[in-house]
Design an enzyme around this catalytic site. Structure first.
Site, PDB file in Angstrom:
ATOM      1  CG  HIS A 132      25.698  40.321  41.064  1.00 46.18           C
ATOM      2  ND1 HIS A 132      27.040  40.091  40.833  1.00 46.18           N
ATOM      3  CD2 HIS A 132      25.607  40.787  42.332  1.00 46.18           C
ATOM      4  CE1 HIS A 132      27.724  40.390  41.929  1.00 46.18           C
ATOM      5  NE2 HIS A 132      26.880  40.820  42.850  1.00 46.18           N
ATOM      6  CG  HIS A 150      27.406  46.009  44.239  1.00 50.72           C
ATOM      7  ND1 HIS A 150      27.051  45.583  42.982  1.00 50.72           N
ATOM      8  CD2 HIS A 150      27.630  44.880  44.957  1.00 50.72           C
ATOM      9  CE1 HIS A 150      27.069  44.276  42.936  1.00 50.72           C
ATOM     10  NE2 HIS A 150      27.406  43.823  44.124  1.00 50.72           N
ATOM     11  CG  ASN A 193      31.212  47.874  41.444  1.00 42.14           C
ATOM     12  OD1 ASN A 193      32.364  47.597  41.117  1.00 42.14           O
ATOM     13  ND2 ASN A 193      30.892  49.006  42.065  1.00 42.14           N
ATOM     14  CG  ASP A 216      35.855  50.360  48.297  1.00 41.70           C
ATOM     15  OD1 ASP A 216      35.635  51.010  47.257  1.00 41.70           O
ATOM     16  OD2 ASP A 216      35.991  49.120  48.295  1.00 41.70           O
ATOM     17  N   GLY A 217      36.842  53.877  47.598  1.00 47.31           N
ATOM     18  CA  GLY A 217      37.942  54.365  46.783  1.00 47.31           C
ATOM     19  C   GLY A 217      38.476  53.343  45.810  1.00 47.31           C
ATOM     20  CG  ASP A 258      29.852  44.178  48.777  1.00 50.25           C
ATOM     21  OD1 ASP A 258      29.242  43.229  49.290  1.00 50.25           O
ATOM     22  OD2 ASP A 258      30.310  44.141  47.621  1.00 50.25           O
ATOM     23  CB  SER A 301      35.608  39.210  45.903  1.00 50.19           C
ATOM     24  OG  SER A 301      34.785  38.420  46.714  1.00 50.19           O
TER      25      SER A 301
END
Length: 446
Positions: free
Chosen positions: A211, A232, A235, A269-270, A294, A369
């Site tokens: 983040h 992640h 992201n 997760d695609g 996540d 999210s």
């Protein structure tokens, strides 16, 4: 001839007709377990003249180390970032449910929250081993609040913090305590963050970068100060740029100290990461890839609105988005027969408070999210999308997270002496059974 009793009264279990993941490859051999640990059969046979008390026929399945999830926000209606009088009950509920997905250890993750939440939640849950009651808790992962406003993602901006006092005092003010904390995600570009990275690492807490709008040099400095993980990847960080690749550049940086590995979380997760980006990361730095779910409250639940910390999340198919709010009307009711209450509908909500009526539109956003993926789903998708081997897919969910947390001497592998946390899976990587300390804790019904 001496029996098993000459060394230990504990029974010995032999897993037969299986392929076990050891030394980065599947090997067709039996697995022996006693007192929750993996046995060296050579010592058992020749030193003890031992034998098996119990035999488990795996019917040709694969035995891999139990999966370890270092970023999971909740699931099955439980939100770890929601303070309650019995937080441990909710975490225990999720710990029990994730056994069916092969997870034997995890880090309950708290997203950015007000201090009162940390002060109430953190003392209630201690690091503990898994068993029949559920997967073991390795310590909390605190994702925020020391992160970038620009890359806050689903984290509520009003609770973000900076290091105003210049270091560890800010952490203690926010969290209250660092006991039972395994990992902290922070933005390395924040003023005084580098001293915080050093202090956390000295306390044995893993530091993750995420983040963040950090450039590569800021990220490299954090790694040189002890940071070892990227939250992640791709992201909530600056996108890759050829002149300054940002945090992503750590995957191939030549400024990482010798002997150190930078690991990175991947939500396979695609949805969170395009398969092409996943392949780029894996091929650039395969030994650092750590699969994370996540997962949020809605994992295991139907589509609809759920919570993630202080935010409302909307599930649409496999996507989890931050739900937005818009005030449509506020007025004083003429008919005073209405009592204080709130009603929620598909697209709007009505709240009556002290004779004031508030109508709110529940708007959707496209801010991702968390996910609703399970770890076994991530393993399967990672293998399919990346084209990696079965061994690589399994180690990304077991060995690599164990190495990241510094526990690979006892978890994340099937070496002699390691904890017998196991997952039995078929060739399609579907979980058939889960074992913790050599005891079966879940098995798929025939």
């Amino acid at each position: 001839m001496p029996s098993n009793k000459s060394v230990s009264d504990a029974p010995i279990t032999q897993f037969i007709n299986c392929r076990i993941l050891r030394d980065h490859q599947l090997q067709r051999e039996d697995l022996w377990v006693r007192e929750g640990r993996i046995l060296d059969p050579e010592k058992l046979f020749f030193d003890e003249h031992g034998y098996a008390d119990n035999c488990v026929d795996c019917e040709g399945s694969i035995i891999a180390p139990g999966f370890i999830d270092v970023q999971i926000n909740g699931g099955y209606g439980i939100d770890f970032s929601q303070a309650s009088e019995d937080v441990s009950k909710g975490i225990s509920f999720v710990a029990k449910r994730i056994l069916e997905h092969g997870v034997t250890s995890f880090c309950p993750t708290l997203v950015t929250s007000p201090p009162v939440v940390y002060h109430k939640v953190l003392p209630q849950v201690k690091v503990h081993n898994g068993g029949q009651h559920g997967a073991g808790v390795l310590g909390f992962h605190l994702e925020g609040p020391f992160i970038s406003v620009e890359k806050k993602g689903a984290h509520p901006e009003q609770y973000l913090r900076t290091f105003r006092s210049g270091g560890i005092e800010d952490l203690m003010e926010a969290y209250g305590s660092l006991d039972n904390v395994a990992m902290v995600t922070l933005a390395p570009e924040l003023a005084s963050s580098q001293s915080v990275v050093r202090e956390l690492c000295q306390r044995g807490i893993t530091v993750s970068l995420g983040h963040s709008v950090a450039n590569l040099s800021q990220a490299e400095e954090a790694v040189q100060n002890g940071a070892s993980f990227i939250t992640h990847l791709f992201n909530a960080m600056l996108p890759f740029h050829h002149r300054d690749p940002g945090i992503v550049g750590l995957l191939t940086s030549d400024q990482v100290p010798a002997g150190r590995t930078v690991y990175y979380g991947m939500i396979a997760d695609g949805i969170h990461t395009n398969p092409a980006a996943l392949r780029i990361a894996h091929r650039a730095h395969p030994s650092g890839l750590v699969l994370v779910t996540d997962a949020i409250t809605a994992m295991g639940l139907p589509p609809g609105r759920h919570t993630l910390g202080q935010q409302v999340i909307e599930i649409q198919g496999l996507h989890a988005y931050v739900a937005g709010l818009s005030f449509l009307a506020v007025f004083k009711q003429i008919n005073t027969n209405l009592t204080d209450k709130s009603l929620s509908f598909n697209s709007y909500a009505v709240c009556v408070l002290n004779s004031i009526v508030i109508i709110v539109s529940l708007l959707g956003t496209k801010t991702l999210s968390g996910s609703i993926a399970t770890m076994d789903m991530c393993v399967r998708h990672f293998k399919q999308a990346s084209g990696c081997s079965v061994e690589e897919a399994l180690e990304a969910a077991s060995l690599h997270p164990a190495q990241l947390l510094g526990i690979s001497h006892k978890k994340g592998n099937l070496d002699y002496g390691s904890d017998a946390d196991l997952v039995i899976i078929d060739d399609a990587l579907n979980v058939r059974a889960t074992y913790i300390n050599g005891e079966e804790v879940w098995r798929k019904e025939p």
